[in-house]
Scaffold this motif. Structure first.
Motif, PDB file in Angstrom:
ATOM      1  N   GLU A 170       0.819  -1.220   0.000  1.00  0.00           N
ATOM      2  CA  GLU A 170       0.000   0.000   0.000  1.00  0.00           C
ATOM      3  C   GLU A 170       0.852   1.269   0.000  1.00  0.00           C
ATOM      4  O   GLU A 170       0.357   2.359  -0.308  1.00  0.00           O
ATOM      5  CB  GLU A 170      -0.922   0.018   1.226  1.00  0.00           C
ATOM      6  CG  GLU A 170      -1.960  -1.099   1.249  1.00  0.00           C
ATOM      7  CD  GLU A 170      -1.374  -2.459   1.627  1.00  0.00           C
ATOM      8  OE1 GLU A 170      -0.324  -2.484   2.310  1.00  0.00           O
ATOM      9  OE2 GLU A 170      -1.949  -3.478   1.219  1.00  0.00           O
ATOM     10  N   GLY A 171       2.126   1.141   0.362  1.00  0.00           N
ATOM     11  CA  GLY A 171       3.003   2.315   0.400  1.00  0.00           C
ATOM     12  C   GLY A 171       2.791   3.170   1.643  1.00  0.00           C
ATOM     13  O   GLY A 171       3.092   4.358   1.649  1.00  0.00           O
ATOM     14  N   LYS A 172       2.259   2.544   2.712  1.00  0.00           N
ATOM     15  CA  LYS A 172       2.041   3.280   3.961  1.00  0.00           C
ATOM     16  C   LYS A 172       3.345   3.359   4.750  1.00  0.00           C
ATOM     17  O   LYS A 172       3.837   2.355   5.259  1.00  0.00           O
ATOM     18  CB  LYS A 172       0.962   2.585   4.809  1.00  0.00           C
ATOM     19  CG  LYS A 172      -0.424   2.646   4.181  1.00  0.00           C
ATOM     20  CD  LYS A 172      -1.414   1.843   4.983  1.00  0.00           C
ATOM     21  CE  LYS A 172      -2.783   1.833   4.300  1.00  0.00           C
ATOM     22  NZ  LYS A 172      -3.706   0.884   4.952  1.00  0.00           N
ATOM     23  N   ALA A 173       3.877   4.546   4.813  1.00  0.00           N
ATOM     24  CA  ALA A 173       5.170   4.731   5.478  1.00  0.00           C
ATOM     25  C   ALA A 173       4.993   4.724   6.995  1.00  0.00           C
ATOM     26  O   ALA A 173       4.215   5.507   7.540  1.00  0.00           O
ATOM     27  CB  ALA A 173       5.793   6.044   5.019  1.00  0.00           C
ATOM     28  N   GLU A 174       5.708   3.842   7.677  1.00  0.00           N
ATOM     29  CA  GLU A 174       5.687   3.796   9.143  1.00  0.00           C
ATOM     30  C   GLU A 174       6.992   4.398   9.666  1.00  0.00           C
ATOM     31  O   GLU A 174       8.067   4.111   9.141  1.00  0.00           O
ATOM     32  CB  GLU A 174       5.526   2.353   9.621  1.00  0.00           C
ATOM     33  CG  GLU A 174       4.151   1.777   9.283  1.00  0.00           C
ATOM     34  CD  GLU A 174       3.973   0.365   9.819  1.00  0.00           C
ATOM     35  OE1 GLU A 174       4.743  -0.021  10.726  1.00  0.00           O
ATOM     36  OE2 GLU A 174       3.075  -0.333   9.330  1.00  0.00           O
ATOM     37  N   GLN A 175       6.880   5.229  10.686  1.00  0.00           N
ATOM     38  CA  GLN A 175       8.066   5.913  11.216  1.00  0.00           C
ATOM     39  C   GLN A 175       8.275   5.555  12.686  1.00  0.00           C
ATOM     40  O   GLN A 175       7.319   5.266  13.409  1.00  0.00           O
ATOM     41  CB  GLN A 175       7.903   7.427  11.072  1.00  0.00           C
ATOM     42  CG  GLN A 175       7.802   7.889   9.618  1.00  0.00           C
ATOM     43  CD  GLN A 175       7.609   9.390   9.502  1.00  0.00           C
ATOM     44  OE1 GLN A 175       7.116  10.029  10.431  1.00  0.00           O
ATOM     45  NE2 GLN A 175       8.008   9.950   8.381  1.00  0.00           N
ATOM     46  N   ASP A 176       9.544   5.594  13.096  1.00  0.00           N
ATOM     47  CA  ASP A 176       9.827   5.368  14.507  1.00  0.00           C
ATOM     48  C   ASP A 176       9.644   6.669  15.291  1.00  0.00           C
ATOM     49  O   ASP A 176       9.230   7.695  14.734  1.00  0.00           O
ATOM     50  CB  ASP A 176      11.238   4.785  14.701  1.00  0.00           C
ATOM     51  CG  ASP A 176      12.348   5.736  14.267  1.00  0.00           C
ATOM     52  OD1 ASP A 176      12.085   6.943  14.074  1.00  0.00           O
ATOM     53  OD2 ASP A 176      13.499   5.270  14.120  1.00  0.00           O
ATOM     54  N   PHE A 177       9.959   6.647  16.573  1.00  0.00           N
ATOM     55  CA  PHE A 177       9.769   7.810  17.453  1.00  0.00           C
ATOM     56  C   PHE A 177      10.504   9.055  16.943  1.00  0.00           C
ATOM     57  O   PHE A 177      10.060  10.177  17.126  1.00  0.00           O
ATOM     58  CB  PHE A 177      10.265   7.454  18.866  1.00  0.00           C
ATOM     59  CG  PHE A 177      10.125   8.576  19.853  1.00  0.00           C
ATOM     60  CD1 PHE A 177       8.881   8.894  20.403  1.00  0.00           C
ATOM     61  CD2 PHE A 177      11.226   9.324  20.227  1.00  0.00           C
ATOM     62  CE1 PHE A 177       8.746   9.934  21.311  1.00  0.00           C
ATOM     63  CE2 PHE A 177      11.106  10.369  21.137  1.00  0.00           C
ATOM     64  CZ  PHE A 177       9.867  10.671  21.686  1.00  0.00           C
ATOM     65  N   PHE A 178      11.623   8.829  16.264  1.00  0.00           N
ATOM     66  CA  PHE A 178      12.439   9.951  15.784  1.00  0.00           C
ATOM     67  C   PHE A 178      12.098  10.373  14.348  1.00  0.00           C
ATOM     68  O   PHE A 178      12.753  11.230  13.772  1.00  0.00           O
ATOM     69  CB  PHE A 178      13.930   9.575  15.860  1.00  0.00           C
ATOM     70  CG  PHE A 178      14.374   9.228  17.246  1.00  0.00           C
ATOM     71  CD1 PHE A 178      14.622  10.233  18.182  1.00  0.00           C
ATOM     72  CD2 PHE A 178      14.526   7.908  17.634  1.00  0.00           C
ATOM     73  CE1 PHE A 178      15.010   9.915  19.475  1.00  0.00           C
ATOM     74  CE2 PHE A 178      14.927   7.582  18.928  1.00  0.00           C
ATOM     75  CZ  PHE A 178      15.170   8.588  19.851  1.00  0.00           C
TER      76      PHE A 178
END
Length: 304
Positions: free
Chosen positions: A257-265
């Protein structure tokens, strides 16, 4: 029979794609689109005695091209079952996976397979002739709205609703069985100057639906992500925007789907890093030699 006679598909971006696999002699590799065996032969030429290559293809015609080599295993299956067959052959992880998503000229040139509007023949389009529905089944049985959606989504045809309406009306009086039957119905809807391009889009849409290509690609890319070793390469050649978008998404974000997941930073969480930020395309010399390569795009990613 010599190799030149056996190979029916001149591989697109052959050197660039196999170079992109970053092959080392003792590694384990997968060619999920074996076809005429061109890519596989090049991979084998770079392997040592302990190297291993698995080649997938669901088309029985591809079996004629099987490489007689102890390091090679042929898997007669759709690449969507990649993970299952790796387990079956006791392969836990692989060093690189190559996919050339193009339909070979062999299929387009075989009038019996129904892939091309250049010949008359049965409206079939199955890659695996042993199972599944044919293109004739689709145009004769699908509801008008479903047919229109396929033509719009997979063929990007602006007149998809009109096409579907005409097809549904025509099949009431006569079943659509051959390519000739089908062309008689749809040709009047296209202007002569764009006729070939539009017909190609119609046939592409039906082929994708017949072979469930988008679903199979999604499953293969997900399985490939899991099967690759850290540092392993995913190398994919695409030919149309739908499949290219899926490949780009999984390489950039780790999901279809191209859903970008990011960490806390705020760092992007993805299993891959891109090897080539810009897609690799055939040069003019290759396009002249093989016009079908014109739309080819090569993307390479490495598992973190």
């Amino acid at each position: 029979m010599g190799n030149e006679e056996i190979i029916y598909h001149t591989p697109v971006l052959l050197k660039e794609s196999v170079d992109g696999m970053n092959i080392h002699p003792e590694g384990t590799y997968v060619d999920v689109t074996f076809g005429g065996g061109g890519h596989s032969r090049e991979i084998l030429s770079r392997l040592g005695e302990k190297g291993k290559l698995l080649g997938f293809d669901q088309d029985e015609d591809a079996e004629r091209n099987i490489v007689n080599d102890g390091r090679f295993i042929f898997v007669r299956s759709n690449f969507r079952y990649l993970r299952n067959f790796l387990h079956y052959h006791q392969v836990e992880e692989v060093d690189s996976i190559l996919a050339d998503l193009g339909v070979s000229s062999h299929h387009f040139d075989d009038s019996e397979r129904g892939f091309s509007f250049r010949f008359n023949g049965s409206l079939d389009m199955r890659m695996n002739k042993r199972s599944g529905i044919t293109a004739a089944d689709i145009v004769n049985t699908y509801e008008e709205e479903k047919l229109a959606n396929i033509l719009y989504l997979y063929g990007e045809l602006k007149n998809s609703r009109k096409l579907a309406s005409v097809i549904v009306k025509s099949r009431v009086t006569k079943k659509i069985e051959t390519i000739e039957d089908f062309l008689e119905i749809i040709k009047p809807l296209f202007g002569r100057e764009r006729e070939k391009k539009e017909l190609a889009k119609v046939f592409q849409a039906l082929r994708i639906e017949v072979n469930q290509e988008m679903e199979a690609l999604k499953e293969m890319l997900t399985a490939a992500t899991e099967a690759l070793k850290p540092g392993g390469r995913l190398v994919v050649i695409t030919y149309h925007s739908l499949e290219d978008r899926m490949v780009k998404n999984i390489m950039k974000t780790g999901n279809i789907e191209g859903k970008a997941e990011q960490d806390f930073f705020g760092n992007l969480q993805t299993p891959f890093k891109l090897v080539n930020n810009k897609v690799i395309v055939p040069d003019e010399e290759e396009i002249e030699r093989n016009p079908r390569s014109r739309s080819g795009k090569l993307r390479i990613a490495e598992k973190k």
